[in-house]
Design an enzyme around this catalytic site. Structure first.
Site, mmCIF file in Angstrom:
data_model
loop_
_atom_site.group_PDB
_atom_site.id
_atom_site.type_symbol
_atom_site.label_atom_id
_atom_site.label_comp_id
_atom_site.label_asym_id
_atom_site.label_seq_id
_atom_site.Cartn_x
_atom_site.Cartn_y
_atom_site.Cartn_z
ATOM 1 N N CYS A 15 -9.166 -11.542 39.797
ATOM 2 C CA CYS A 15 -7.991 -11.813 38.883
ATOM 3 C C CYS A 15 -6.655 -11.303 39.424
ATOM 4 C CB CYS A 15 -8.276 -11.600 37.570
ATOM 5 S SG CYS A 15 -9.799 -12.684 37.111
ATOM 6 N N TYR A 46 -1.195 -3.896 52.580
ATOM 7 C CA TYR A 46 -0.353 -3.848 53.793
ATOM 8 C C TYR A 46 0.590 -5.172 54.274
ATOM 9 C CZ TYR A 46 -2.971 0.589 54.269
ATOM 10 O OH TYR A 46 -3.619 1.748 54.253
#
Ligand code: PLP
Length: 434
Positions: A360, A331
């Site tokens: 990653c 968000y």
């Protein structure tokens, strides 16, 4: 109000030094304050006292059984969105007769389970779902209590992923259609019309969108009451909390100075705006707060693993990742981040730094270009306001075990969920025989 404060330079949750929790339980670990959660519940309950009301905690915000038990004991009902959440509520000693079952895609198994357990209402989001519930209740020779979710088409001025009450999203039934769908429901043999429901979004900062939604829905509720004798209106959740400058009440000043404006959703403003029009309706009022009850009541403790410099940029790589707390990545949300031990950092060496996790993915960050005191390897940090939509969205991405959770009450703390182990990661996986 929350109970995270510096005392003698150490960040405490209620009367517990968070450094002690990290030492004993390791990091990353979520820590929740029982006192804060109960305080927020009590404030909302008091503000709604002029109404015949029930606070149905939205379980999806934080579903740990210990949290559910805390709220069940305080008298709360629950807003659930899956069979799994109902199972959790019952396991925590919650009352199924105080549960409302929401969600756009309830399965047959979930509907059967909820009928067996006797939830107070199915909040229905489409005509197709209404048909489905009618058939399943018929097969079980019972009647399903239902409320239709009205979409009042108001813009709550919040992030697009958490706005639910405008006509452009998948939630609810449009105001123009709602009368016709109730008529259909009234003709069904195996459903019983018991209420109406709405929910316009999440992290809403002001009382106004709530009031305008109630203004739009009120005439419908009056009509439903006279036609079908509905007993309740649920006005949903969505009350916002403070993410910026969450630790304002501390004694230092560097964290006060960054430029973002904070806001404080005021329970009093909310109640002043919604209580008078709701009182006139003379039906029971349900509210479904999630974030408001638990959001500021939790932090995520994490330790700095490495400091990395590349050109002009500096990174603090911490041991929590987006798999533990996905809100910044999902968000673009802001979380205040503070050192647990203020003595370990120097106010003098303020600098801009990215605080990132070990996963990653470039999206694996908690703060970008954040002004912080100079950080070092091993520093313990608290990511504030992580009590809602934190652990519940955690995953095992990158085969990272899910973090531990702890609950503080006064000067005590308890582990309420063990940190996962590597064995947990492969449990349930099966090698085919061939
Ligand atoms: C998510 C949800 C809530 C809770 O939202 P918060 O913003 O956490 O208060 C309440 N009701 C329904 C139907 C929901 O989907």
């Amino acid at each position: 109000m929350h109970s995270f404060r510096y005392r003698d330079g150490q960040l405490h949750c209620e009367d517990v030094d968070l450094a002690r929790v990290a030492e004993e339980l390791g990091t990353p670990t979520y820590v929740y304050s029982a006192g804060t959660i109960l305080d927020h519940y009590a404030r909302l309950d008091a503000a709604l006292a002029p109404l015949d009301h029930l606070i149905c905690y939205a379980v999806k915000a934080n579903s740990n059984r210990a949290i559910l038990k805390l709220l069940a004991n305080a008298g709360a009902g629950f807003d659930i969105v899956s069979g799994g959440e109902l199972y959790r509520v019952l396991a925590a000693g919650g009352d199924s007769a105080k549960c409302t079952f929401a969600g756009v895609g309830k399965s047959r198994e979930e509907i059967e389970y909820a009928l067996e357990q006797g939830v107070c209402s199915f909040n229905v989001e489409s005509e197709a779902e209404l048909d489905h519930i009618d058939r399943i209740a018929g097969a079980k020779k019972t009647r399903a209590p239902i409320a239709l979710r009205v979409n009042p088409d108001v813009d709550p001025h919040t992030h697009q992923y958490i706005s639910t009450g405008s006509h452009e999203n998948k939630f609810g039934i449009a105001l123009e259609r709602i009368g016709a769908v109730y008529e259909q429901a009234a003709k069904m043999r195996n459903v019983e019309i018991v209420g109406a429901q709405m929910h316009i979004g999440s992290q809403i900062a002001e009382a106004k969108p709530f009031a305008s939604a109630i203004g739009k829905v009120a005439p419908v509720v009056r009509e439903l009451k006279s036609k079908y004798g509905i007993k309740f209106l649920s006005v949903g959740g969505g009350m916002g909390i403070i993410y910026q400058r969450a630790l304002e009440s501390g004694s230092g000043k560097w964290w006060r100075e960054h430029g973002n404006e904070s806001f404080a959703f005021s329970v009093r403003d909310y109640a002043e705006a919604i209580v008078p029009p709701l009182r006139e309706l003379d039906v029971r009022i349900l509210v479904e707060p999630g974030r408001f009850l638990v959001g500021n009541g939790g932090v995520l403790l994490t330790r700095v693993r490495y400091i990395k410099k590349t050109g002009a940029k500096k990174f603090a790589i911490v041991d929590a990742g987006m798999n533990d707390l996905i809100r910044p990545a999902l968000y673009q949300s802001y979380h205040e981040i503070v050192p647990v031990c203020r003595a370990s950092v120097s106010d003098a060496g303020r600098e801009k730094i990215d605080i990132v996790g070990p996963v990653c993915e470039s999206g694996d960050f908690f703060a970008l270009d954040r002004e912080m005191p100079e950080l070092h390897e091993g520093d313990l940090l608290a990511i504030m306001s992580a009590g809602a939509y934190g652990f519940v969205m955690a995953s095992n991405y990158n085969s990272r075990p899910m973090p531990a959770e702890a609950l503080v009450r006064g000067d005590k703390f308890a582990l309420i969920r063990k940190r996962q182990t590597w064995e947990d990661l492969v449990r349930g996986e099966i090698n085919p025989e061939w």
